[in-house]
Motif scaffolding. Structure first.
Motif, PDB file in Angstrom:
ATOM      1  N   ASP A 100     -38.091 -10.268  -8.659  1.00  0.00           N
ATOM      2  CA  ASP A 100     -38.861 -11.141  -7.767  1.00  0.00           C
ATOM      3  C   ASP A 100     -37.963 -11.598  -6.623  1.00  0.00           C
ATOM      4  N   SER A 101     -37.868 -10.784  -5.592  1.00  0.00           N
ATOM      5  CA  SER A 101     -36.952 -11.070  -4.488  1.00  0.00           C
ATOM      6  C   SER A 101     -37.322 -12.355  -3.748  1.00  0.00           C
ATOM      7  N   TRP A 102     -38.604 -12.660  -3.635  1.00  0.00           N
ATOM      8  CA  TRP A 102     -39.027 -13.890  -2.949  1.00  0.00           C
ATOM      9  C   TRP A 102     -38.512 -15.108  -3.699  1.00  0.00           C
ATOM     10  N   TRP A 103     -38.732 -15.150  -5.012  1.00  0.00           N
ATOM     11  CA  TRP A 103     -38.294 -16.293  -5.813  1.00  0.00           C
ATOM     12  C   TRP A 103     -36.776 -16.392  -5.811  1.00  0.00           C
TER      13      TRP A 103
END
Length: 114
Positions: A100-103
């Motif tokens: 989960d690159s965004w998180w």
């Protein structure tokens, strides 16, 4: 303490036997019941009326790790104990970025050195 999270784990185990989580093109996740499971109903309750946030999905069975594998950790251990924790944590962090690159970017904002 902890029973609410256990309840979420138990609910996830049950629903995974009765349907599938389906992700749309716009990253919206819905739950699709399998035929014969239309009567499935699950209610989570808490003594205080507050349940922990359950805003994540973890597939069951778990997907294999890509970066923090047993082989990668063993290779880090073979380099010696100096800096081992940092090296293994780096593998773990890479795993989070892949998942989960965004998180990962959001939580990293609070850890930047000034």
């Amino acid at each position: 303490m902890g029973t609410s999270l256990s309840a979420i784990d138990a609910a996830m185990a049950v629903v995974s036997q009765h349907g599938d989580f389906v992700e749309d093109a716009d990253d919206t996740v819905a739950f699709a019941l399998l035929p014969g499971s239309a009567d499935l109903r699950i209610t989570l309750m808490s003594r205080t009326g507050i349940l922990p946030e359950a805003n994540f999905y973890c597939p069951i069975p778990y997907e294999p790790l890509v970066c923090a594998t047993a082989h990668a950790v063993a290779a880090e251990m073979a380099q010696g104990s100096a800096g081992l924790l940092d090296r293994c944590f780096h593998l773990f962090a890479k795993e989070i970025v892949l998942a989960d690159s965004w998180w990962a970017a959001m939580i990293a904002r609070g850890t930047q050195r000034r």
